[in-house]
Scaffold this active site. Structure first.
Site, mmCIF file in Angstrom:
data_model
loop_
_atom_site.group_PDB
_atom_site.id
_atom_site.type_symbol
_atom_site.label_atom_id
_atom_site.label_comp_id
_atom_site.label_asym_id
_atom_site.label_seq_id
_atom_site.Cartn_x
_atom_site.Cartn_y
_atom_site.Cartn_z
ATOM 1 N N HIS A 1 12.623 40.837 20.706
ATOM 2 C CA HIS A 1 13.857 40.756 21.525
ATOM 3 C C HIS A 1 14.392 39.316 21.601
ATOM 4 O O HIS A 1 15.525 39.119 22.036
ATOM 5 C CB HIS A 1 13.666 41.367 22.924
ATOM 6 C CG HIS A 1 12.994 40.505 23.937
ATOM 7 N ND1 HIS A 1 13.187 40.630 25.295
ATOM 8 C CD2 HIS A 1 12.086 39.506 23.793
ATOM 9 C CE1 HIS A 1 12.454 39.746 25.946
ATOM 10 N NE2 HIS A 1 11.766 39.049 25.062
ATOM 11 N N HIS B 1 19.559 33.600 27.134
ATOM 12 C CA HIS B 1 18.819 33.162 25.940
ATOM 13 C C HIS B 1 19.706 33.180 24.702
ATOM 14 O O HIS B 1 20.752 33.830 24.696
ATOM 15 C CB HIS B 1 17.624 34.093 25.706
ATOM 16 C CG HIS B 1 16.756 34.289 26.920
ATOM 17 N ND1 HIS B 1 16.913 35.350 27.778
ATOM 18 C CD2 HIS B 1 15.746 33.535 27.410
ATOM 19 C CE1 HIS B 1 16.015 35.253 28.758
ATOM 20 N NE2 HIS B 1 15.294 34.161 28.568
ATOM 21 N N ASP C 1 20.088 39.700 31.817
ATOM 22 C CA ASP C 1 19.513 38.436 32.298
ATOM 23 C C ASP C 1 20.485 37.267 32.150
ATOM 24 O O ASP C 1 20.188 36.145 32.574
ATOM 25 C CB ASP C 1 18.138 38.165 31.673
ATOM 26 C CG ASP C 1 18.163 37.773 30.197
ATOM 27 O OD1 ASP C 1 19.141 37.174 29.724
ATOM 28 O OD2 ASP C 1 17.153 38.059 29.509
ATOM 29 N N ASP D 1 24.179 36.086 27.706
ATOM 30 C CA ASP D 1 22.713 36.042 27.775
ATOM 31 C C ASP D 1 22.234 34.684 28.291
ATOM 32 O O ASP D 1 22.863 33.656 28.018
ATOM 33 C CB ASP D 1 22.184 36.255 26.341
ATOM 34 C CG ASP D 1 20.755 36.762 26.274
ATOM 35 O OD1 ASP D 1 19.935 36.362 27.113
ATOM 36 O OD2 ASP D 1 20.463 37.551 25.350
ATOM 37 N N ASP E 1 18.359 34.188 21.669
ATOM 38 C CA ASP E 1 17.817 35.254 20.806
ATOM 39 C C ASP E 1 18.012 34.921 19.334
ATOM 40 O O ASP E 1 18.347 35.777 18.510
ATOM 41 C CB ASP E 1 18.416 36.617 21.179
ATOM 42 C CG ASP E 1 17.998 37.052 22.591
ATOM 43 O OD1 ASP E 1 17.025 36.474 23.135
ATOM 44 O OD2 ASP E 1 18.641 37.951 23.160
ATOM 45 N N HIS F 1 16.439 43.729 24.047
ATOM 46 C CA HIS F 1 17.544 43.232 23.233
ATOM 47 C C HIS F 1 17.330 43.376 21.727
ATOM 48 O O HIS F 1 18.271 43.200 20.943
ATOM 49 C CB HIS F 1 17.875 41.781 23.610
ATOM 50 C CG HIS F 1 19.337 41.473 23.584
ATOM 51 N ND1 HIS F 1 19.902 40.407 24.243
ATOM 52 C CD2 HIS F 1 20.383 42.111 22.960
ATOM 53 C CE1 HIS F 1 21.223 40.398 24.020
ATOM 54 N NE2 HIS F 1 21.525 41.417 23.251
ATOM 55 N N ASP G 1 23.283 41.058 27.814
ATOM 56 C CA ASP G 1 21.909 41.067 28.323
ATOM 57 C C ASP G 1 22.021 40.820 29.831
ATOM 58 O O ASP G 1 22.611 39.822 30.251
ATOM 59 C CB ASP G 1 21.149 39.937 27.612
ATOM 60 C CG ASP G 1 19.674 39.866 27.976
ATOM 61 O OD1 ASP G 1 19.318 40.256 29.107
ATOM 62 O OD2 ASP G 1 18.891 39.388 27.131
ATOM 63 N N GLU H 1 18.307 45.241 28.416
ATOM 64 C CA GLU H 1 17.263 44.577 29.222
ATOM 65 C C GLU H 1 17.212 45.034 30.674
ATOM 66 O O GLU H 1 16.575 44.381 31.505
ATOM 67 C CB GLU H 1 17.364 43.042 29.127
ATOM 68 C CG GLU H 1 17.135 42.460 27.727
ATOM 69 C CD GLU H 1 15.652 42.361 27.319
ATOM 70 O OE1 GLU H 1 14.762 42.458 28.188
ATOM 71 O OE2 GLU H 1 15.402 42.196 26.096
HETATM 72 N N1 LIG Z 1 16.518 39.277 24.993
HETATM 73 C C1 LIG Z 1 15.742 38.487 25.716
HETATM 74 N N2 LIG Z 1 15.579 38.691 26.982
HETATM 75 N N3 LIG Z 1 15.135 37.496 25.065
HETATM 76 C C2 LIG Z 1 14.207 36.566 25.673
HETATM 77 C C3 LIG Z 1 13.613 35.649 24.642
HETATM 78 C C4 LIG Z 1 12.662 34.654 25.238
HETATM 79 C C5 LIG Z 1 12.126 33.619 24.262
HETATM 80 N N4 LIG Z 1 13.176 32.776 23.771
HETATM 81 C C6 LIG Z 1 11.409 34.294 23.101
HETATM 82 O O1 LIG Z 1 11.889 34.247 21.997
HETATM 83 O O2 LIG Z 1 10.363 34.873 23.281
HETATM 84 MN MN LIG Z 2 18.826 38.718 25.091
HETATM 85 MN MN LIG Z 3 18.063 37.213 27.697
#
Ligand SMILES: NC(=[NH2+])NCCC[C@H](N)C(=O)O
Ligand SMILES: [Mn+2]
Ligand SMILES: [Mn+2]
Length: 299
Positions: free
Chosen positions: A139, A124, A228, A122, A126, A99, A226, A271
């Site tokens: 990411h 998350h 996920d 997502d 991010d 990402h 994303d 991702e």
């Molecule tokens: N784009 C993603 N899959 N991001 C996951 C981030 C996970 C976690 N919040 C981190 O900053 O490490």
């Molecule tokens: Mn993401």
């Molecule tokens: Mn994510």
């Protein structure tokens, strides 16, 4: 006006630690993106992949950001390609890659809009910076960088910052937020539909609200999806899966409603990690979602 699509592959895995997400663009192409989208456009131009090579992994000692210089350098290349695609009158569709590539995509997109909206689909947020990141993985930082927060090497890609205003962002599907991210959401007023709201209101209502939220205040909307964001039972081929996600059906409905509303002006699907996938299932889902986003109809 003829409907043109530019596909841009960004095979970069430097924003996190699990190898394989660099093969995302190949997996998505292998899943039949061209054939699937062909009936939906007058013209599809696959611009190939941004050259990433096989660089050595390095942690920036000063900031503790993994591969900072490389991520910045490669995202500059992506920003330029995306910018050119828009200039040529094409809809830019970027295939990730982790990402962190959204930093480059948004750098290329946002200069074309006064008030760009962003849908961040997502698990998350991010929204980390070097200070709040638990991992040092870039990411987890692209949305923060795009509102102008974080290391200047990330925020200033494309030569300007910020790319997006917090009030023009809607996060959909959140179920894993770090402490600093939660604080930032409260502070900036970024709109978030967590899994709680999706369960409670249903995806149809979430999308209705999202669409009307953007309607009058934005002149373009970027979709950063994303994989996920989906439930890992549906989309297992991702590096940071979080259980309890958005279903396959809800995701198609979301894409169909965006298509009906005709608000999306650029998109990226990120991702996808074929090494962690089950027979390219996640890449196939990505392609199916693109079908819905671009107007595929059953009848
Ligand atoms: N784009 C993603 N899959 N991001 C996951 C981030 C996970 C976690 N919040 C981190 O900053 O490490
Ligand atoms: Mn993401
Ligand atoms: Mn994510």
């Amino acid at each position: 006006m003829s409907k043109k699509l530019s596909i841009i592959g960004m095979p970069m895995d430097l924003g996190q630690m699990r190898r394989g997400v660099d093969m995302g663009p190949s997996a998505i192409r292998y899943a039949g993106i061209n054939e699937r989208l062909k009936p939906l456009f007058d013209n599809i131009h696959d611009l190939g992949d941004i050259p990433i090579g096989r660089p050595e992994v390095v942690v920036d000692k000063e900031s503790n950001l993994r591969n900072l210089d490389l991520v910045a350098e490669k995202n500059e290349l992506l920003a330029k390609k995306v910018d050119e695609a828009i200039q040529s009158g094409s809809f830019p569709l970027v295939l990730g890659g982790d990402h962190s590539i959204a930093i480059g995509t948004l750098a290329g997109v946002a200069k074309h809009y006064k008030n760009l909206g962003v849908i961040w689909y997502d698990a998350h947020g991010d929204l980390n910076t070097a200070e709040t990141s638990p991992s040092g993985n870039i990411h987890g930082m692209p949305l923060a960088a795009s509102i102008g927060l974080g290391h200047p090497a990330l925020t200033d890609i494309g030569g300007y910052s910020p790319k997006v205003k917090p009030e023009n962002i809607v996060i959909i599907g959140a179920r894993s937020l770090d402490e600093g991210e939660r604080a930032l959401i409260k502070e900036t007023g970024i709109k978030v539909y967590t899994m709680h709201e999706i369960d409670r209101m249903g995806m149809a209502k979430v999308m209705e609200e999202t669409i009307s939220y953007f309607k009058d205040k934005t002149d373009g909307v970027h979709l950063s999806l994303d994989l996920d964001g989906l439930d890992p039972n549906d989309a297992p081929g991702v590096g940071t899966p979080v259980i309890g996600g958005i279903s396959y059906r809800e995701s198609h409905l979301a894409m169909e409603m965006l298509e009906e509303a005709k608000i999306i002006t650029s998109a990226e699907f990120v991702e996808v990690n074929p090494i962690l996938d089950d027979k390219n299932k996640t890449a196939s889902i990505a392609v199916g979602l693109m079908g819905s986003l671009f107007g595929e109809k059953l009848l």
